[in-house]
Scaffold this active site. Structure first.
Site, PDB file in Angstrom:
ATOM      1  N   GLU A 162      35.963  45.690  37.420  1.00 47.26           N
ATOM      2  CA  GLU A 162      35.541  45.536  38.827  1.00 47.26           C
ATOM      3  C   GLU A 162      34.905  46.841  39.319  1.00 47.26           C
ATOM      4  O   GLU A 162      35.417  47.926  39.009  1.00 47.26           O
ATOM      5  CB  GLU A 162      36.788  45.195  39.635  1.00 47.26           C
ATOM      6  CG  GLU A 162      36.571  44.991  41.121  1.00 47.26           C
ATOM      7  CD  GLU A 162      37.883  44.564  41.793  1.00 47.26           C
ATOM      8  OE1 GLU A 162      38.723  43.889  41.150  1.00 47.26           O
ATOM      9  OE2 GLU A 162      38.082  44.930  42.962  1.00 47.26           O
ATOM     10  N   HIS A 209      44.852  54.740  45.540  1.00 44.09           N
ATOM     11  CA  HIS A 209      46.128  54.058  45.794  1.00 44.09           C
ATOM     12  C   HIS A 209      47.345  54.852  45.332  1.00 44.09           C
ATOM     13  O   HIS A 209      48.474  54.364  45.418  1.00 44.09           O
ATOM     14  CB  HIS A 209      46.146  52.686  45.107  1.00 44.09           C
ATOM     15  CG  HIS A 209      45.143  51.734  45.684  1.00 44.09           C
ATOM     16  ND1 HIS A 209      44.824  50.548  45.089  1.00 44.09           N
ATOM     17  CD2 HIS A 209      44.396  51.795  46.816  1.00 44.09           C
ATOM     18  CE1 HIS A 209      43.913  49.909  45.808  1.00 44.09           C
ATOM     19  NE2 HIS A 209      43.628  50.653  46.867  1.00 44.09           N
ATOM     20  N   HIS A 224      44.213  40.360  47.559  1.00 42.53           N
ATOM     21  CA  HIS A 224      44.924  41.089  48.622  1.00 42.53           C
ATOM     22  C   HIS A 224      44.176  42.382  48.956  1.00 42.53           C
ATOM     23  O   HIS A 224      43.121  42.650  48.372  1.00 42.53           O
ATOM     24  CB  HIS A 224      46.347  41.408  48.131  1.00 42.53           C
ATOM     25  CG  HIS A 224      46.364  42.375  46.966  1.00 42.53           C
ATOM     26  ND1 HIS A 224      47.444  43.145  46.637  1.00 42.53           N
ATOM     27  CD2 HIS A 224      45.399  42.708  46.061  1.00 42.53           C
ATOM     28  CE1 HIS A 224      47.158  43.900  45.593  1.00 42.53           C
ATOM     29  NE2 HIS A 224      45.925  43.647  45.220  1.00 42.53           N
ATOM     30  N   LYS A 241      44.365  38.306  42.650  1.00 40.11           N
ATOM     31  CA  LYS A 241      44.855  39.680  42.526  1.00 40.11           C
ATOM     32  C   LYS A 241      45.841  39.926  43.651  1.00 40.11           C
ATOM     33  O   LYS A 241      45.453  39.863  44.817  1.00 40.11           O
ATOM     34  CB  LYS A 241      43.685  40.652  42.735  1.00 40.11           C
ATOM     35  CG  LYS A 241      42.978  41.131  41.507  1.00 40.11           C
ATOM     36  CD  LYS A 241      41.816  42.074  41.900  1.00 40.11           C
ATOM     37  CE  LYS A 241      42.261  43.455  42.344  1.00 40.11           C
ATOM     38  NZ  LYS A 241      41.124  44.401  42.509  1.00 40.11           N
ATOM     39  N   ASP A 262      40.058  47.788  37.660  1.00 40.44           N
ATOM     40  CA  ASP A 262      39.244  47.968  38.872  1.00 40.44           C
ATOM     41  C   ASP A 262      38.976  49.461  38.991  1.00 40.44           C
ATOM     42  O   ASP A 262      39.883  50.245  39.298  1.00 40.44           O
ATOM     43  CB  ASP A 262      39.965  47.451  40.123  1.00 40.44           C
ATOM     44  CG  ASP A 262      39.102  47.633  41.379  1.00 40.44           C
ATOM     45  OD1 ASP A 262      37.949  48.107  41.245  1.00 40.44           O
ATOM     46  OD2 ASP A 262      39.580  47.313  42.478  1.00 40.44           O
ATOM     47  N   SER A 268      40.214  51.743  49.776  1.00 40.57           N
ATOM     48  CA  SER A 268      38.874  52.001  49.211  1.00 40.57           C
ATOM     49  C   SER A 268      37.929  50.967  49.822  1.00 40.57           C
ATOM     50  O   SER A 268      37.595  49.961  49.211  1.00 40.57           O
ATOM     51  CB  SER A 268      38.898  51.925  47.682  1.00 40.57           C
ATOM     52  OG  SER A 268      39.367  50.698  47.220  1.00 40.57           O
TER      53      SER A 268
HETATM   54  P1  PGA Z   1      41.581  48.283  48.826  1.00 39.36           P
HETATM   55  O1  PGA Z   1      41.636  48.140  47.242  1.00 39.36           O
HETATM   56  O2  PGA Z   1      42.333  47.167  49.413  1.00 39.36           O
HETATM   57  O3  PGA Z   1      42.200  49.629  49.042  1.00 39.36           O
HETATM   58  O4  PGA Z   1      40.115  48.243  49.182  1.00 39.36           O
HETATM   59  C1  PGA Z   1      41.634  46.934  46.566  1.00 39.36           C
HETATM   60  C2  PGA Z   1      40.462  46.820  45.655  1.00 39.36           C
HETATM   61  O5  PGA Z   1      39.613  47.734  45.565  1.00 39.36           O
HETATM   62  O6  PGA Z   1      40.328  45.785  45.006  1.00 39.36           O
HETATM   63 ZN    ZN Z   2      38.305  46.617  44.102  1.00 37.32          ZN
END
Ligand code: PGA
Ligand code: ZN
Length: 413
Positions: free
Chosen positions: A285, A156, A365, A388, A242, A43
């Site tokens: 978030e 995810h 991460h 995180k 989140d 994302s």
């Molecule tokens: P991403 O998700 O690493 O797929 O961007 C993590 C997040 O949104 O915190």
């Molecule tokens: Zn995020």
């Protein structure tokens, strides 16, 4: 020990989603060397620095990183050879200048970051100090509270959960090792509860379970049950979400990616307020989209005094965007993902700016990760209150938590 850079090499490795990524190695004249690899998001925020991929459909569906590696070995390396690895700020400045774009689209933020992190690690090896000490100042060492993502949805996982991450946060537990133990025990209890209801316990990209549930509230209820079944209570262990709502944003509305339900920004804020009333939620978030500044103002006015409102896609670890947010009075916490900005120097600067302005930095991460535990040392070095790194499951998530266990053991010695 001579810390001048002798050579830099790089290779294509695979991340936790089977996508190619970069591992760079910086070799110093005195013989020390350091390697680092970079993660990748699903994302991805609109304002993130550019991740350079080959776009050659014949290799890895276009996701290869050979062009970025070519840039490291043929453009970046010659410009840095002879410089001292201890001069991170200089080294990062040279790479930014060589790239010569705002979003690092020539060399790729993935190429630049791999070298930036590997350089710092090589310097710490040469000086014989742990990475967290090398990166940080002296003073009392504090370990972060982990935010463990135990139920995965959104981009995810292929289940029906619209919210991307349901996390548990053991804020009321003193030691890092005991916080992680609580995370593990609750995670295991959640599996038993899911199994007993006939739900799947297969996991998503960040190691959390990814069942099909009836609603977000059911997800929160199941987490509360798991906390209690593991012998903890909600004074000690809280919930964080989140939402990653930029994924839903479409011309002024929020269209949920899986159910197709449509919300206005105001309706989303009402929804979060109701969730916060009902559950021990301490953090949300990306509750609204990365460009929905009115939505952020509304959300901040309604919940900013009660809980952490974290900007991830909103801020993209970019100091300019964080300063803009501070000026607008929106959000109160900043997610820190080094690969959103592309150098260690800029990452350290944005952490400092955020903390000085009372915005809490949360080191994070990405959903596509490697076994590199650099962010664990970064969290300790910057005394970040939270980290995180997903569920306590899958070694690319645990490498960060296990590194924090090692740091804790070292400082308690
Ligand atoms: P991403 O998700 O690493 O797929 O961007 C993590 C997040 O949104 O915190
Ligand atoms: Zn995020």
């Amino acid at each position: 020990m001579n810390t001048n850079i002798l050579n830099i090499t790089a290779r294509e490795i695979l991340d936790s989603r089977a996508n190619p990524t970069i591992e760079a190695t910086v070799i110093l004249e005195g013989g020390a060397c350091g390697s680092a690899s970079v993660p990748s998001g699903a994302s991805v925020g609109k304002y993130e620095a550019h991740e350079l991929r080959d776009r050659d459909p014949k290799r890895y569906g276009g996701a290869g990183v050979l062009s970025a590696i070519h840039g490291i070995e043929n453009i970046i390396a010659p410009s840095l050879i002879g410089m001292s690895a201890t001069d991170s700020a200089e080294i990062d400045a040279v790479m930014q200048k060589t790239d010569n774009t705002e979003n690092k689209s020539n060399l790729g933020a993935n190429a630049i970051l791999a070298v930036s992190l590997a350089t710092a690690r090589a310097a710490s090896v040469a000086l014989g100090v742990p990475l967290y000490k090398y990166l940080g100042t002296s003073g009392e060492i504090k370990l972060p509270v982990p935010m463990l993502n135990i139920l995965n949805g959104g981009a995810h996982a292929s289940n029906n959960l619209e919210i991307q991450e349901f996390m548990i946060v053991p804020v009321g537990i003193e030691r890092f090792s005991e916080r992680l133990r609580a995370g593990s025990e609750i995670y295991k209890k959640l599996a038993s509860i899911l199994r007993s209801r006939g739900y799947s316990t297969s996991v998503g990209d960040e190691g959390g379970y990814a069942p099909n549930l009836s609603s977000d509230t059911e997800a929160c209820e199941l987490i509360l049950e798991a906390i209690e079944a593991a012998g903890y209570d909600t004074d000690k262990v809280k919930i964080a979400l989140d939402v990653a709502s930029s994924e839903w944003y479409d011309k002024g509305e929020y269209k949920m990616a899986k159910s197709g339900k449509v919300y206005t920004s105001g309706e989303l804020c009402d929804y979060y307020s109701a969730l916060v009333e009902r559950y021990p939620i301490i953090s949300i978030e990306d509750g609204v989209g990365e460009e929905d500044y009115e939505g952020w103002k509304n959300l901040s006015a309604r919940l900013g005094d009660k809980i952490m409102l974290v900007g991830d896609d909103l801020f993209v670890t970019n100091e300019k965007r964080v300063k803009m947010g501070i000026d607008m009075g929106i959000a109160n916490s900043v997610l820190i993902k080094p690969n959103q900005i592309g150098t260690l120097t800029e990452t350290l600067r944005v952490i400092k700016t955020s903390a000085e302005c009372g915005y809490k930095p949360i080191i994070s991460h990405r959903s596509g990760e490697t076994e590199d535990s650099f962010i664990a040392d970064l969290a300790v070095a910057t005394r970040a209150p939270y980290i995180k790194s997903g569920a306590p499951c899958r070694s690319e998530r645990l490498s960060k938590y296990n590194r924090l266990l090692a740091i804790e053991a070292e400082i308690l010695k």
